[in-house]
Design an enzyme around this catalytic site. Structure first.
Site, PDB file in Angstrom:
ATOM      1  CG  ASP A 155       6.426   3.855  14.087  1.00 40.07           C
ATOM      2  OD1 ASP A 155       5.269   3.434  13.923  1.00 40.07           O
ATOM      3  OD2 ASP A 155       7.366   3.556  13.332  1.00 40.07           O
ATOM      4  CG  HIS A 156       0.142   5.416  14.168  1.00 34.97           C
ATOM      5  ND1 HIS A 156       0.707   5.752  12.966  1.00 34.97           N
ATOM      6  CD2 HIS A 156      -0.925   4.639  13.855  1.00 34.97           C
ATOM      7  CE1 HIS A 156       0.012   5.215  11.984  1.00 34.97           C
ATOM      8  NE2 HIS A 156      -0.987   4.528  12.490  1.00 34.97           N
ATOM      9  CG  HIS A 161       4.149   2.763  10.305  1.00 31.19           C
ATOM     10  ND1 HIS A 161       4.392   3.566  11.385  1.00 31.19           N
ATOM     11  CD2 HIS A 161       3.263   3.446   9.533  1.00 31.19           C
ATOM     12  CE1 HIS A 161       3.675   4.683  11.273  1.00 31.19           C
ATOM     13  NE2 HIS A 161       3.000   4.633  10.156  1.00 31.19           N
TER      14      HIS A 161
END
Ligand code: BG6
Length: 513
Positions: free
Chosen positions: A204-205, A267
């Site tokens: 999950d950047h 996010h």
């Protein structure tokens, strides 16, 4: 600068290490599936170079691309070179590039091609011998989830998934992790049949962003904010991820997925978990995950859903001075596509700290501007000993975590306007990364790829977090699926009218960042 070199195995003594020292990955190779994709070109390959440039990759490092293209090692090297030149964060240095590119290999093949995986296995064994990668391999699946089962089974069949005491094997998976709870469970079962949970790194950047990690510092390194951090003082929280870009060229991924699955499920719910969680016992991965899991387990939708959610699809409009088409006129989208490009939901966290405080999560494409922020909006003072006209321009106090761009934190409060009357108006107190720190922040993917190679799982959501997030979102998606087309909003505006109504009904407004 001194640096510690570690193998990546979790080390019971690591607490004795001075954590300010940068950690360098041990010998290993990184294999990217989906190396011809946009993500690999724009983010992954540049991040690998930036890590090398910062001296955080070992001399025994190899980057292996796997794809169907008819390329050889040199072609692959050229592709990485172009990607690095166009997108890396740090300056290009010939000597770094020379050293790094010696470890580039390319394997041509389809995901269901046994021979290609046998060849991959040979290439990796050769790298172990030639470059000393020591049998440590990370497999990055930057591919559609439909292809996960085949690739995982191939890795198993060819013996590449097998860990031993001497070497590690890890798999990195990109979202979407399924499209609802059931498919996520199925996907996870497939991955876990081949890789044990501690070898699975779900990206999950957002968790790799400096400003997101700073939420933990802000909350748990300071005394100032904690007393305010609850329903006693907080009226509501707004988490916004707005983008000005449209979806031209991304129909293959996005159509049928939509804004809520693309961004809220991962996010934005992760941001909520970091804002709402209790202090973890320590920053050890298990402790951090336990607190996030507690929050997600206690999160529920505000009902009824028809009044407390909103969705929309962008129509034509103007983005600055450019006229832009609506979604259904973008390449690859059908004229009757009902994919939402804007989604807003309201949730509450059932806990002593947060009872009765709504968290509003919204995201959209083709909105007024690109901005991600978390606004903690405080209750109004219970009594204002001023003439009413003096406080007409006083809003609510707010602490705004500016995730991007213009990273920083703003505290908004009322101040006396200079002059002879006691007029009060909102002012901002600002912390800005650009001014406070000289170094630019690493890209999220630099941090996350390094953590994979180090075997450091703190910033990767575990399966429970993924499933709990789907549990929150599934009822909303079902409700929308049964409610026809999303509303249309004009490109360049702040979303559909229904989103504004969702807030005005409860006497609130969305922030216009
Ligand atoms: C991705 C989404 O996860 O995040 C994209 O799939 C979105 O739709 C992107 O554009 C935004 O990332 P960032 O880091 O630019 O906010």
């Amino acid at each position: 600068m001194t640096a510690t070199v570690e193998t990546g195995w979790s080390n019971p003594l690591r607490d004795s290490r001075d954590k300010r020292l940068p950690r360098i990955a041990g010998p290993c190779s990184l294999v990217i599936f989906g190396v011809t994709g946009d993500l690999a070109r724009r983010k992954l390959m540049p991040a690998v170079y930036d890590l090398a440039n910062r001296g955080l990759l070992p001399p025994s490092f190899a980057l292996v691309g796997f794809a169907r293209r008819d390329w050889d090692d040199q072609d692959f090297g050229q592709i990485v070179h172009d990607a690095v030149r166009d997108h890396s964060r740090t300056p290009f240095r010939e000597e770094v590039w020379e050293r790094l590119s010696e470890g580039f290999r390319f394997v041509q093949g389809a995901f269901d091609d046994d021979a290609a995986f046998d060849q991959l296995s040979e290439v990796l064994a050769e790298l172990d011998r030639q470059r000393g990668t020591d049998g440590n391999h990370a497999f990055y699946l930057s591919i559609p989830p439909g292809a996960f089962p085949t690739v995982c089974e191939q890795l198993q069949r060819s013996g590449l998934a097998e860990q031993t005491e001497e070497h590690w094997r890890r798999v990195v998976i990109e979202k979407p992790f399924g499209h609802d709870l059931r498919s996520a469970q199925e996907l996870n079962a497939v991955v876990n049949r081949v890789f044990p949970e501690d070898a699975v790194f779900r990206i999950d950047h957002y968790l790799g962003k400096e400003t997101v990690q700073n939420i933990l510092a802000l909350r748990f390194a300071n005394q100032l904010f904690d007393p305010l951090w609850s329903s006693h003082y907080v009226d509501h929280v707004q988490i916004t991820m707005a983008e000005d870009i449209g979806l031209g060229g991304r129909a293959g991924y996005y159509d049928g997925i939509g804004a809520a699955r693309d961004v809220i499920q991962n996010h934005l719910l992760q941001l909520l978990a970091l804002v709402a969680m209790e202090e973890p016992v320590s920053f050890e991965p298990k402790e951090l995950q336990a607190e996030k899991i507690k929050v997600l387990s206690a999160t529920r939708n505000v009902l009824p859903l028809e009044l407390n959610t909103a969705r929309g699809q962008y129509g034509p409009g103007w983005q600055g001075s450019t006229e832009v088409p609506g979604l259904v006129d973008e390449e690859g989208f059908a004229a009757d596509s009902i994919t939402e490009t804007y989604a807003a939901i309201a949730v509450e966290v059932d806990s002593r700290r947060w009872a009765g405080v709504p968290f509003y999560l919204r995201t959209g494409k083709r909105l007024g501007r690109r901005v991600t922020e978390i606004a903690i909006v405080f209750k109004r003072a219970p009594h204002l000993p001023f003439d009413k006209t003096m406080t007409e321009e006083l809003g609510e106090n707010a602490l705004v975590i500016r995730v991007q761009p213009d990273e920083g934190i703003t505290l908004r409060f009322g101040s006396k306007v200079p002059g002879s009357s006691m007029q009060v108006r909102d002012v901002n107190m600002d912390f800005s990364y650009g001014q406070a720190f000289t170094e630019s922040s690493p890209e999220a993917y630099e941090r996350l790829i390094l953590d994979v190679l180090l075997g450091e799982p703190s910033l990767f959501p575990v399966n429970d977090e993924v499933e709990l997030s789907w549990k929150i979102l599934d009822p909303v998606l079902e409700h929308w699926a049964a409610s026809g087309r999303p509303d249309t909003y004009e490109s360049g505006t702040w979303g559909p009218r229904s989103a504004d109504e969702m807030m005005s009904r409860v006497g609130r407004t969305w922030r216009r960042p």
